[in-house]
Design an enzyme around this catalytic site. Structure first.
Site, short mmCIF file in Angstrom:
data_model
loop_
_atom_site.label_atom_id
_atom_site.label_comp_id
_atom_site.label_asym_id
_atom_site.label_seq_id
_atom_site.Cartn_x
_atom_site.Cartn_y
_atom_site.Cartn_z
N GLU A 1 54.17 -11.40 31.43
CA GLU A 1 55.52 -12.23 30.53
C GLU A 1 54.83 -13.88 30.90
OE1 GLU A 1 58.48 -11.58 31.84
OE2 GLU A 1 57.54 -9.51 31.93
N THR B 1 46.01 -19.29 28.16
CA THR B 1 46.83 -20.23 28.10
C THR B 1 46.32 -21.38 28.72
OG1 THR B 1 49.16 -21.48 28.44
CG2 THR B 1 48.24 -20.02 29.99
N ASP B 2 46.55 -22.48 28.00
CA ASP B 2 46.15 -23.94 28.12
C ASP B 2 46.61 -24.33 29.78
OD1 ASP B 2 48.41 -24.58 27.30
OD2 ASP B 2 48.03 -26.10 25.84
N GLU B 3 47.54 -24.22 30.30
CA GLU B 3 48.88 -24.36 31.63
C GLU B 3 47.94 -23.64 32.19
OE1 GLU B 3 52.56 -23.59 31.79
OE2 GLU B 3 52.84 -23.55 29.81
N TYR C 1 53.36 -19.12 36.78
CA TYR C 1 53.15 -18.26 35.31
C TYR C 1 51.48 -19.05 34.58
CZ TYR C 1 52.09 -18.52 30.23
OH TYR C 1 51.17 -17.87 29.51
N LYS D 1 48.51 -16.25 35.25
CA LYS D 1 47.71 -16.35 33.85
C LYS D 1 46.27 -17.03 34.31
CE LYS D 1 48.26 -15.45 30.08
NZ LYS D 1 48.25 -14.71 28.99
N PRO E 1 69.79 -28.20 25.63
CA PRO E 1 69.69 -28.63 26.69
C PRO E 1 67.34 -29.12 26.38
CG PRO E 1 69.30 -26.52 26.50
CD PRO E 1 69.38 -27.11 25.11
N ASN F 1 58.92 -34.14 24.17
CA ASN F 1 60.26 -33.00 23.97
C ASN F 1 61.25 -33.54 22.69
OD1 ASN F 1 58.37 -31.07 24.65
ND2 ASN F 1 59.56 -31.68 27.38
N ARG G 1 63.14 -29.10 35.22
CA ARG G 1 61.93 -28.03 35.65
C ARG G 1 61.51 -28.15 36.69
NH1 ARG G 1 58.10 -25.66 31.40
NH2 ARG G 1 59.97 -23.81 30.34
P1 NAD Z 1 56.39 -12.81 24.66
O1 NAD Z 1 57.36 -12.88 25.91
O2 NAD Z 1 56.24 -13.33 23.65
O3 NAD Z 1 55.45 -11.23 24.74
C1 NAD Z 1 54.88 -10.65 25.41
C2 NAD Z 1 54.99 -8.58 25.17
O4 NAD Z 1 53.87 -8.50 26.83
C3 NAD Z 1 56.13 -8.63 25.10
O5 NAD Z 1 56.17 -7.48 23.99
C4 NAD Z 1 56.71 -7.74 26.04
O6 NAD Z 1 57.08 -6.56 25.83
C5 NAD Z 1 54.82 -6.95 26.49
N1 NAD Z 1 55.31 -7.39 28.15
C6 NAD Z 1 55.38 -7.61 28.98
N2 NAD Z 1 55.46 -7.25 29.85
C7 NAD Z 1 54.22 -5.85 29.65
C8 NAD Z 1 53.84 -4.81 30.66
N3 NAD Z 1 54.11 -4.78 32.07
N4 NAD Z 1 52.84 -3.73 29.76
C9 NAD Z 1 53.27 -4.02 28.46
N5 NAD Z 1 53.41 -5.14 27.45
C10 NAD Z 1 54.34 -5.89 28.13
O7 NAD Z 1 54.94 -13.62 24.35
P2 NAD Z 1 53.76 -14.45 23.80
O8 NAD Z 1 54.72 -15.74 23.58
O9 NAD Z 1 53.56 -13.93 22.18
O10 NAD Z 1 52.32 -14.81 24.59
C11 NAD Z 1 51.87 -13.59 24.35
C12 NAD Z 1 50.18 -14.03 24.97
O11 NAD Z 1 50.08 -15.34 24.82
C13 NAD Z 1 50.92 -13.63 26.60
O12 NAD Z 1 49.19 -13.53 27.44
C14 NAD Z 1 50.08 -15.75 26.82
O13 NAD Z 1 50.19 -15.72 27.85
C15 NAD Z 1 49.77 -16.59 25.84
N6 NAD Z 1 49.89 -17.79 25.08
C16 NAD Z 1 51.26 -17.97 24.41
C17 NAD Z 1 51.78 -19.00 24.27
C18 NAD Z 1 52.95 -19.58 23.74
O14 NAD Z 1 52.53 -20.61 23.09
N7 NAD Z 1 53.60 -18.46 23.55
C19 NAD Z 1 50.34 -20.15 24.05
C20 NAD Z 1 48.99 -19.96 24.74
C21 NAD Z 1 49.31 -18.25 25.51
O1 DAU Z 2 50.80 -24.56 27.07
C1 DAU Z 2 50.85 -22.79 26.48
C2 DAU Z 2 52.62 -22.42 26.78
O2 DAU Z 2 53.42 -22.85 26.20
C3 DAU Z 2 52.38 -20.84 27.11
O3 DAU Z 2 50.91 -19.81 27.77
C4 DAU Z 2 53.49 -20.16 26.94
O4 DAU Z 2 53.98 -18.42 27.57
C5 DAU Z 2 54.59 -20.74 27.25
O5 DAU Z 2 56.13 -20.59 27.02
C6 DAU Z 2 54.98 -22.26 26.59
O6 DAU Z 2 54.68 -23.11 27.64
P1 DAU Z 2 56.38 -24.50 28.19
O7 DAU Z 2 57.18 -24.62 29.77
O8 DAU Z 2 55.23 -25.90 27.65
O9 DAU Z 2 57.05 -23.81 26.78
P2 DAU Z 2 58.90 -23.74 26.41
O10 DAU Z 2 58.84 -23.75 25.39
O11 DAU Z 2 59.19 -23.44 27.81
O12 DAU Z 2 58.58 -25.67 26.54
C7 DAU Z 2 58.41 -26.76 25.51
C8 DAU Z 2 58.64 -27.90 26.58
O13 DAU Z 2 60.03 -28.03 26.77
C9 DAU Z 2 57.97 -27.80 28.00
O14 DAU Z 2 58.57 -29.31 28.42
C10 DAU Z 2 60.02 -28.14 28.78
C11 DAU Z 2 60.74 -28.06 28.33
N1 DAU Z 2 61.62 -27.53 27.61
C12 DAU Z 2 62.07 -25.87 27.04
C13 DAU Z 2 63.14 -25.60 27.23
C14 DAU Z 2 63.09 -24.00 27.21
C15 DAU Z 2 63.30 -28.03 27.09
O15 DAU Z 2 63.17 -28.94 27.76
N2 DAU Z 2 64.61 -28.24 27.59
C16 DAU Z 2 64.32 -26.51 27.25
O16 DAU Z 2 66.18 -25.65 27.00
#
Ligand code: NAD
Ligand code: DAU
Length: 349
Positions: A85, A130-132, A155, A159, A210, A254, A286
């Site tokens: 997630e 993630t870097d978070e 979240y 992680k 937003p 942002n 948030r």
């Molecule tokens: P995403 O939400 O787009 O995709 C997640 C996938 O995992 C989906 O296909 C979902 O169906 C699947 N999934 C969720 N719960 C599951 C379960 N219980 N069993 C099997 N499959 C399940 O996520 P993303 O943005 O592609 O992120 C992928 C990975 O990379 C995550 O581990 C996330 O923490 C990490 N990550 C994401 C970012 C980012 O910016 N998006 C940055 C750094 C790390």
């Molecule tokens: O840093 C890596 C992470 O980046 C990943 O691990 C997460 O899976 C990924 O979702 C992302 O997290 P953020 O919370 O940084 O991403 P998001 O796109 O939700 O938000 C980016 C920034 O924008 C954050 O400061 C919140 C702000 N935001 C986000 C949304 C969705 C807004 O201002 N408005 C919005 O509607």
């Protein structure tokens, strides 16, 4: 033929990793295991789904017995674990899904690997994080691989827990693990709940964009295909037990990012200058909003020779072009109660 398990391969980053591995390594069998939650979508993989070295398995990583059965059945040689997630806002409203999938699900995979892998020497368990996990920075400084963990949202805490467990299995059971922690990704196939695709979708449909708080929070953005290239390199060359930070050295508040996006959208949609920006709406912040993330990626650059390939302006144009050309994909993922859910989310400041 080696068999690689990629979890979460129907999601945003996972689909880019699956596509890269299926195309680049025809001698490896790629098994994509995904539950297909709201974020998982097999339309992300239509171009490779018929390739002979690809197989999809719909399964939930929270089902530990099933994970063990699948490890026995497929005899996976290695795992690239992306299933999670992933959305911070959803973790604030529903933390349990994050605990179950991100922590229990990861432990189930670690156990399945530990109990079925006989010779660990040629195996690899690669955990994508993630870097978070490092928390929030002030106006200066960077996250390094040895920065202390300080997660601040459900979240990032889930992680961080999974990262700790992966390292614990390395130290305790000698499971051959590798971890990488990446900054914010952007690009094609990202579900429109994250800042960039959500804003593109809203601008296109003349809906409010937003912006949480004052829009002063800072993220470090990386093009998703550059993350996939780093994952490929780490998977093939990293030493067991290592951790790598991955980032684009590309910080944006942002609000300045959204102004840049609005300029691109005005041009692409033939709108007059400022039309898209007029949709910017400041909304309630948030809860616990981390101020700034910034990755120091010197280690992966120095040790493995990785570099991001795209400048942000170029990557963002490419991303906008993709979403505008793939209206059917966007309509599909925003059907059902998507709009109702997101319209309810925002309270104007
Ligand atoms: P995403 O939400 O787009 O995709 C997640 C996938 O995992 C989906 O296909 C979902 O169906 C699947 N999934 C969720 N719960 C599951 C379960 N219980 N069993 C099997 N499959 C399940 O996520 P993303 O943005 O592609 O992120 C992928 C990975 O990379 C995550 O581990 C996330 O923490 C990490 N990550 C994401 C970012 C980012 O910016 N998006 C940055 C750094 C790390
Ligand atoms: O840093 C890596 C992470 O980046 C990943 O691990 C997460 O899976 C990924 O979702 C992302 O997290 P953020 O919370 O940084 O991403 P998001 O796109 O939700 O938000 C980016 C920034 O924008 C954050 O400061 C919140 C702000 N935001 C986000 C949304 C969705 C807004 O201002 N408005 C919005 O509607």
């Amino acid at each position: 033929m080696k068999t690689i398990l990629i979890t979460g391969g129907a999601g945003f980053i996972g689909s880019h990793v699956v596509r890269r591995f299926v195309n680049k390594y025809p001698d490896c069998k790629i098994v994509n295991l995904d539950k297909l939650t709201y974020a998982g979508n097999l339309n992300n993989l239509r171009d490779i789904e018929k390739k002979p070295n690809y197989e999809f398995v719909r399964a939930d990583i929270v089902d530990g017995a099933l994970m063990k059965e699948l490890f026995v059945k497929y005899k996976f040689d290695s795992v690239i674990h992306l299933a999670a997630e992933s959305h911070v806002d959803r973790s604030i409203s529903n933390p349990m899904e994050f605990i179950n999938t991100n922590i229990l699900g990861t432990v189930n995979l670690l156990n399945a690997a530990r109990l079925t892998w006989e010779n660990m020497a040629d195996k690899r368990f690669y955990h994508i994080s993630t870097d978070e996990v490092y928390g929030s920075l002030g106006e200066t400084g960077y996250f390094y691989e040895d920065t202390a963990y300080d997660p601040r949202s459900p979240y990032s805490a889930s992680k961080a827990s999974s990262d700790h467990l992966v390292r614990a299995y390395f130290h305790t059971y000698k499971l051959p693990v590798v971890i990488s922690n990446c900054s914010n990704n952007y690009g094609s196939f990202q579900f429109p709940e994250k800042l960039i695709p959500l804003s593109i979708h809203n601008i296109k449909n003349n809906k409010p964009i937003p912006i949480y708080g004052k829009g002063e929070n800072i993220r470090d953005w990386l093009f998703v295909e550059d993350h996939a290239s780093a994952i490929d390199l780490i998977y093939h060359t990293a030493k067991t037990g290592e951790t790598y930070n991955i980032g684009g050295h590309n910080e944006w508040t942002n609000i300045s990012l959204i102004y840049l996006l609005c300029e691109i959208m005005d041009r692409k949609l033939h709108r007059h200058a400022g039309e898209s920006a007029s949709l910017i709406t400041f909304v309630k912040d948030r809860a616990g909003h981390d101020l700034r993330y910034a990755i120091d990626s010197t280690k992966i650059q120095r040790e493995l020779g990785w570099r991001p390939s795209l400048q942000f302006g170029e990557g963002l144009e490419k991303t906008v072009d993709w979403y505008l050309a793939n209206e059917a994909w966007m309509n599909d993922v925003t059907s059902g109660d998507y709009q109702k859910y997101y319209d309810k989310q925002y309270v104007k400041r």
